[in-house]
Write an enzyme that holds these catalytic residues in place. Structure first.
Site, short mmCIF file in Angstrom:
data_model
loop_
_atom_site.label_atom_id
_atom_site.label_comp_id
_atom_site.label_asym_id
_atom_site.label_seq_id
_atom_site.Cartn_x
_atom_site.Cartn_y
_atom_site.Cartn_z
N ASP A 50 0.69 -1.18 0.04
CA ASP A 50 0.03 0.18 0.34
C ASP A 50 0.85 1.11 0.40
O ASP A 50 2.28 1.22 0.50
CB ASP A 50 -0.56 0.04 1.21
CG ASP A 50 -2.41 -0.84 0.88
OD1 ASP A 50 -2.30 -1.83 0.54
OD2 ASP A 50 -2.88 -1.14 1.84
N ASP A 51 0.12 2.75 -0.42
CA ASP A 51 0.82 3.75 -0.26
C ASP A 51 0.62 3.76 -1.21
O ASP A 51 1.87 5.32 -1.90
CB ASP A 51 0.90 3.89 0.80
CG ASP A 51 0.52 3.83 2.62
OD1 ASP A 51 -0.78 3.74 2.00
OD2 ASP A 51 0.44 3.73 3.92
N HIS A 106 -6.03 3.38 -4.79
CA HIS A 106 -5.64 3.06 -2.65
C HIS A 106 -6.16 4.70 -2.25
O HIS A 106 -5.60 5.21 -1.34
CB HIS A 106 -4.32 2.51 -2.56
CG HIS A 106 -4.24 2.65 -1.22
ND1 HIS A 106 -4.99 1.86 -0.04
CD2 HIS A 106 -3.65 3.24 -0.27
CE1 HIS A 106 -5.12 2.07 1.22
NE2 HIS A 106 -3.61 2.66 0.98
N HIS A 110 -5.51 9.36 0.66
CA HIS A 110 -4.93 8.53 1.34
C HIS A 110 -5.50 9.16 3.19
O HIS A 110 -5.66 9.26 4.05
CB HIS A 110 -3.73 8.49 2.46
CG HIS A 110 -3.49 7.33 2.71
ND1 HIS A 110 -3.51 6.97 4.15
CD2 HIS A 110 -2.44 5.88 2.42
CE1 HIS A 110 -3.04 5.42 4.13
NE2 HIS A 110 -2.36 5.04 3.37
N TYR A 149 -6.20 2.63 5.99
CA TYR A 149 -6.26 2.37 6.66
C TYR A 149 -6.90 1.03 6.91
O TYR A 149 -7.43 0.83 8.66
CB TYR A 149 -6.67 3.71 7.85
CG TYR A 149 -5.89 4.93 8.00
CD1 TYR A 149 -4.62 4.71 8.07
CD2 TYR A 149 -6.38 5.88 7.58
CE1 TYR A 149 -3.40 5.91 8.27
CE2 TYR A 149 -5.76 7.24 7.05
CZ TYR A 149 -4.63 7.12 7.55
OH TYR A 149 -4.20 8.63 7.00
N HIS A 210 3.64 -2.23 3.23
CA HIS A 210 4.07 -0.56 2.39
C HIS A 210 5.50 -0.89 2.21
O HIS A 210 6.04 -0.65 2.53
CB HIS A 210 3.13 0.66 3.82
CG HIS A 210 1.94 0.03 4.65
ND1 HIS A 210 2.20 -0.72 5.34
CD2 HIS A 210 1.41 0.64 4.14
CE1 HIS A 210 0.93 -0.53 6.19
NE2 HIS A 210 0.24 0.61 4.79
#
Length: 243
Positions: A50-51, A106, A110, A149, A210
């Site tokens: 992710d991210d 995603h 965020h 999250y 991540h």
């Protein structure tokens, strides 16, 4: 500049996630939610990140995956560590696709989508803006999404699944790498805890990593070794959920 910005977003992400989850664990996805927390067939393992993208660290993770000859899925943001408008960010996305991995959505910036005051328009734009940009970059519509999250509610699901037609992807192995970036041993200990007593003849897993964090490529190496030794087969999220 990229390294400085990456550090800033790392700190912001850690603080935000800590605040978001303080006293309230990640929501437990129920089967009736239609939210995917594992694969449809036993013996499958989906490694997800992710991210990103963050040129440099995402590239290092891709190098590890290439060396190990395994596929993974990257849930990317529009503008956090990098920017999908940038040449570097787009090049990383293209490399992910070219090397046989999968891209997921995603959100653009965020946010914590499950905030009760967040409007339908804001949630829709956060998801759709990334979907549209990835269509422009890759030439393909992206069918999967993970909320930042892991936070969602009925309204978020109505928008993401109902209006936008995307599959929502969660996980059942959480490395908690955000809470101890660079501590590979701690993350692998979470693998051991969350896969304890499992067997590839009956179980399957989706793991949360991540890629922009320090030590992400080193953790990927150890996670691959651990799950291969446990007898699991690496698949993208699309294969995992039968898309």
């Amino acid at each position: 500049m990229v390294n400085k910005m990456g550090l800033i977003f790392t700190l912001v992400g850690v603080i935000s996630l800590a605040l978001a989850t303080l006293g309230s664990p990640y929501p437990k996805a129920k089967q009736e939610d239609g939210v995917h927390t594992k694969c449809t067939q036993p013996g499958m393992f989906s490694l997800t990140f992710d991210d990103g993208p963050l040129p440099g660290r995402t590239e290092a993770v891709l190098d590890v995956l290439k060396e190990a000859n395994v596929t993974a899925t990257f849930f990317v943001c529009g503008q956090t560590y990098s920017d999908l408008h940038s040449v570097e960010g787009q090049a990383t996305v293209r490399r992910i696709i070219a090397e046989g991995h999968q891209i997921g959505i995603h959100t653009w910036s965020h946010p914590y989508l499950a905030d009760p005051w967040r409007s339908v328009e804001e949630v829709t734009n956060e998801v759709k803006s990334v979907a549209d940009k990835l269509l422009e970059i890759t030439g393909n519509r992206i069918p999967i999404m993970r909320p930042p999250y892991g936070a969602y509610n009925d309204s978020v699901l109505d928008i993401v699944r109902g209006e936008l037609g995307l599959e929502v992807i969660m996980w059942n192995v959480n490395t908690l790498d955000w809470s101890h970036p660079g501590d590979t041993a701690a993350a692998i200990e979470n693998y051991k805890i969350e896969t304890s007593g499992s067997h590839p003849s009956v179980d399957s897993f989706i793991a949360l990593h991540h890629d922009p964090l320090p030590g992400s490529s080193e953790l990927a190496v150890e996670a691959i070794r651990f799950m291969i030794s446990a007898g699991y087969r690496f698949v993208t999220v699309g294969e995992c959920i039968g898309l």
